[in-house]
Motif scaffolding. Sequence first.
Motif, PDB file in Angstrom:
ATOM      1  N   HIS A 158      41.085  40.618  42.860  1.00 17.78           N
ATOM      2  CA  HIS A 158      41.131  42.055  42.914  1.00 17.78           C
ATOM      3  C   HIS A 158      42.737  42.431  42.786  1.00 17.78           C
ATOM      4  O   HIS A 158      43.325  43.202  42.077  1.00 17.78           O
ATOM      5  N   PHE A 159      43.540  41.910  43.720  1.00 14.85           N
ATOM      6  CA  PHE A 159      44.830  42.388  44.149  1.00 14.85           C
ATOM      7  C   PHE A 159      45.696  42.035  42.924  1.00 14.85           C
ATOM      8  O   PHE A 159      46.331  42.286  42.272  1.00 14.85           O
ATOM      9  N   GLY A 160      45.401  40.623  42.600  1.00 15.35           N
ATOM     10  CA  GLY A 160      46.308  39.943  41.394  1.00 15.35           C
ATOM     11  C   GLY A 160      45.841  40.881  39.703  1.00 15.35           C
ATOM     12  O   GLY A 160      46.944  41.123  39.302  1.00 15.35           O
ATOM     13  N   LYS A 161      44.663  41.246  39.857  1.00 14.04           N
ATOM     14  CA  LYS A 161      44.144  42.114  38.755  1.00 14.04           C
ATOM     15  C   LYS A 161      44.893  43.402  38.564  1.00 14.04           C
ATOM     16  O   LYS A 161      45.605  43.875  37.529  1.00 14.04           O
ATOM     17  N   GLN A 162      45.096  44.321  39.793  1.00 14.59           N
ATOM     18  CA  GLN A 162      45.550  45.254  40.047  1.00 14.59           C
ATOM     19  C   GLN A 162      47.227  45.157  39.645  1.00 14.59           C
ATOM     20  O   GLN A 162      47.943  46.053  38.965  1.00 14.59           O
ATOM     21  N   MET A 163      47.614  44.239  40.510  1.00 19.27           N
ATOM     22  CA  MET A 163      49.355  43.998  40.114  1.00 19.27           C
ATOM     23  C   MET A 163      49.681  43.837  38.634  1.00 19.27           C
ATOM     24  O   MET A 163      50.613  44.554  37.956  1.00 19.27           O
ATOM     25  N   HIS A 164      48.692  43.225  37.755  1.00 22.49           N
ATOM     26  CA  HIS A 164      49.036  43.048  36.570  1.00 22.49           C
ATOM     27  C   HIS A 164      48.440  44.307  35.545  1.00 22.49           C
ATOM     28  O   HIS A 164      49.299  44.654  34.776  1.00 22.49           O
ATOM     29  N   ASP A 165      47.430  45.111  35.854  1.00 25.22           N
ATOM     30  CA  ASP A 165      47.114  45.976  35.131  1.00 25.22           C
ATOM     31  C   ASP A 165      48.175  47.232  35.370  1.00 25.22           C
ATOM     32  O   ASP A 165      48.499  47.997  34.447  1.00 25.22           O
TER      33      ASP A 165
END
Length: 410
Positions: free
Chosen positions: A252-259
């Motif tokens: 989730h953290f990786g996706k949010q940092m990207h998005d």
Amino acid sequence: MTAEKGPFDQHFDSLETLAETISEVLRCPVTIEDANHRLVAYSAHDRQTDEARTATIIGRRVPEKVVQSLWRQGVIPQLMKTDEPVRIASITDIGLGDRVAVAIRKDEEVLGYIWALEVEKPIDDNGIQQLKKAAQTAKQKLLHIQTRKRKQEEGYQEFFWQLLTGHLTTEAAVRDKAAQIHLTLPPAFYVAVFEFPESIDDHRLQQIRYLMSVTQRISVVCHAVDHHHFILLASPSESTSWKDHAGSFINHFGKQMHDRFRVSAMASACGSLYEDYGKVETSYREALTLLRLKKLFPNQTKIHHYEDLGFYRFLPPIFEYKQSHRMVNRHLQRLKEYDRDHHTNLLDTLETFLMHDSNAKEAAAALHIHTNTMNYRLSRIAEIGEIDLKSMDQKVALYIDLKTNKLMSS
């Protein structure tokens, strides 16, 4: 002639008093949050409120689903970019009614937000101007809170580095130091490391802290930054497997940092779970080892946890032993020299064969060659390298040496 003072041209003892004044001026419920959507003050309860405000007051922070929705709707990015109040239309599926919000900022840094719930009628232009003045008045109060919090975090970070570097190794010493800085330590912990493509500057750190705060998916005890590494000491959830819990958060953290912040190519790793705080350095080293091995063996290490490394966890100590004893596998050396002199790739063929559990057909498919070609290469490997491909002991030794040789070039 002296200009008449407005309702916010005065000193307020607290943000609670300010929130009540804003509510009286605008005739609507008001909440004040910090930059990470934690509640710092709110006006008195009103029967005409909504689910999102009620949940925020009860939980002392804006629910994650509300924050996520406001990001998707573009509300929070808009608030971050402007000093002007922003109107937010109701979002019924998260229980959010019509609102007007304004960012509280110092220069380019957002310190927090004021949210005014429109319950009877829209806030008029005069109310919008008053809300802007209220944001200016709130600035000093939030700066004071921020300064106090950062001093506390500095104490936590110093403590964390003492743990990470092995300067606090006994449970008694750790507990005593934690008590001095008023830090509550959970029963169990693990260390997680996020590796960013570039060094983490203040702006990036602010983004990371923001996501760590609003995600509400993990309990962070301490955090620290080391160049391009963001390191955190986390405690597991009691309701789920700690590995599942940590893995879900990492994804989730990786996706949010990207998005949200367009950060890609970010790697992550978790050390093992421990109860003895003298093992913080061990969990940290495990996470760093996993990060290193994920770079060298990306296809074989698509995992989050050091404990799931299998035999790969033994490669670094084996490599160090080989280095210190100047060990060379003569079988592989012969193949390497032959490949160099004859422009062949017998060494790669051997590694692929071993990776596919000595299945020549599967190895041939992986190399995109015919099975007959594969069998011919295997006979040449056996002949040139003086290798018995039917000996499990020899194949295991060859496989380990092939893997540890990759550490030499890292």
